[in-house]
Design an enzyme around this catalytic site. Structure first.
Site, PDB file in Angstrom:
ATOM      1  N   PHE A 196       0.830  -1.032  -0.057  1.00 40.71           N
ATOM      2  CA  PHE A 196       0.109   0.161   0.294  1.00 40.71           C
ATOM      3  C   PHE A 196       0.992   1.172  -0.075  1.00 40.71           C
ATOM      4  CE2 PHE A 196      -2.023   3.549   2.340  1.00 40.71           C
ATOM      5  CZ  PHE A 196      -3.177   3.600   1.469  1.00 40.71           C
ATOM      6  N   ARG A 226      -7.407  13.301  17.034  1.00 39.50           N
ATOM      7  CA  ARG A 226      -6.606  12.169  16.629  1.00 39.50           C
ATOM      8  C   ARG A 226      -7.555  11.184  16.149  1.00 39.50           C
ATOM      9  NH1 ARG A 226      -2.322  14.443  14.201  1.00 39.50           N
ATOM     10  NH2 ARG A 226      -0.810  15.119  15.766  1.00 39.50           N
ATOM     11  N   ALA A 263       4.197  19.302  15.731  1.00 37.81           N
ATOM     12  CA  ALA A 263       4.847  18.160  15.117  1.00 37.81           C
ATOM     13  C   ALA A 263       4.195  18.289  13.822  1.00 37.81           C
ATOM     14  CB  ALA A 263       4.928  17.149  15.550  1.00 37.81           C
ATOM     15  N   GLU A 282       6.434  23.961  11.289  1.00 42.46           N
ATOM     16  CA  GLU A 282       5.492  23.517  12.187  1.00 42.46           C
ATOM     17  C   GLU A 282       4.966  24.217  13.298  1.00 42.46           C
ATOM     18  OE1 GLU A 282       3.342  20.953  11.371  1.00 42.46           O
ATOM     19  OE2 GLU A 282       4.205  20.779   9.717  1.00 42.46           O
ATOM     20  N   GLU A 289       1.357  25.956  13.370  1.00 43.60           N
ATOM     21  CA  GLU A 289       0.386  25.409  14.508  1.00 43.60           C
ATOM     22  C   GLU A 289       0.323  26.426  15.563  1.00 43.60           C
ATOM     23  OE1 GLU A 289       1.312  21.140  15.653  1.00 43.60           O
ATOM     24  OE2 GLU A 289       1.283  20.584  13.390  1.00 43.60           O
ATOM     25  N   GLU A 297      10.005   5.301  11.127  1.00 48.10           N
ATOM     26  CA  GLU A 297      10.089   6.807  11.474  1.00 48.10           C
ATOM     27  C   GLU A 297      10.841   7.359  12.412  1.00 48.10           C
ATOM     28  OE1 GLU A 297       6.263   9.742  12.746  1.00 48.10           O
ATOM     29  OE2 GLU A 297       6.423   7.751  13.765  1.00 48.10           O
ATOM     30  N   GLU A 304      -6.096  22.455   5.874  1.00 51.60           N
ATOM     31  CA  GLU A 304      -7.389  22.554   5.940  1.00 51.60           C
ATOM     32  C   GLU A 304      -8.068  21.547   6.936  1.00 51.60           C
ATOM     33  OE1 GLU A 304      -8.393  19.798   2.015  1.00 51.60           O
ATOM     34  OE2 GLU A 304      -8.353  21.936   1.661  1.00 51.60           O
ATOM     35  N   GLU A 357      -6.879  20.537   9.917  1.00 44.84           N
ATOM     36  CA  GLU A 357      -6.173  20.834  11.220  1.00 44.84           C
ATOM     37  C   GLU A 357      -6.976  21.739  12.097  1.00 44.84           C
ATOM     38  OE1 GLU A 357      -1.633  20.192  11.715  1.00 44.84           O
ATOM     39  OE2 GLU A 357      -2.027  21.976  10.389  1.00 44.84           O
TER      40      GLU A 357
END
Length: 181
Positions: A14, A63, A75, A92, A96, A119, A138, A140
């Site tokens: 994927f 979330r 983040a 960020e 944010e 990661e 858009e 967030e």
């Protein structure tokens, strides 16, 4: 015991916008094979924004994976593999929180889930915050609030803050700067 491990095949299962999911066929000691899941992540950066008063700006956002709101440090994902973490953290911070800083200092590098994902999150501390303008994506929706490190540690140890990058970053910040923050 030292095992010899060799990847025989990696199949993309994927392809997503932030991560790609693979299945790796691995040979162990030359005598048997196993299939391991692997998630490739382009990387991320985070920032601990510290106000003049020594408080830390935190973002509260929904979330989907947890089906609830969380309290986190700002983040976000790198725009592309190889983007310097400092650039991402700076972007960020402004997006944010509506603040920017010309004084970002590396704090810690995290590997979030080493069993199946590559990661990497670089975390920075931002001081001398300069008011700017929040520029949210858009999708967030963020509430911003400042806390003392003591308030945040209480939230960690009560279970209110569970996000690994946030817990790690705040405790690293307190360990490194707590006595002189």
């Amino acid at each position: 015991m030292s095992e010899q491990i060799k990847r025989l095949k990696r199949e993309l299962k994927f392809k997503g916008t932030i991560l790609d999911f693979y299945q790796d066929t691995m040979e162990i000691n030359g005598d048997h094979t196993v299939v391991w899941d692997f998630i490739s992540h382009k990387g991320a950066a985070a920032v601990v924004p510290v106000t003049e008063e020594g408080k830390i700006l935190m973002v509260r956002q929904y979330r989907n994976a947890l089906e609830r709101y969380t309290l986190e440090i700002p983040a976000g994902a790198l725009d592309e593999v190889g983007e310097p973490g400092l650039e991402c953290a700076s972007r960020e911070l402004e997006e944010e929180t509506g603040y920017r800083s010309e004084k970002l200092e590396w704090l810690i590098t995290l590997r979030t889930t080493v069993a199946f994902c590559n990661e990497k999150i670089e975390v920075f501390v931002a001081r001398d915050l300069i008011p700017s303008k929040q520029n949210l994506d858009e999708d967030e929706f963020i509430d911003l609030k400042a806390y003392t490190i003591e308030e945040l540690k209480e939230k960690i140890f009560s279970g209110e803050i569970e996000d690994a990058k946030t817990v790690s970053a705040l405790l690293a910040y307190d360990t490194k700067y707590g006595k002189r923050a």
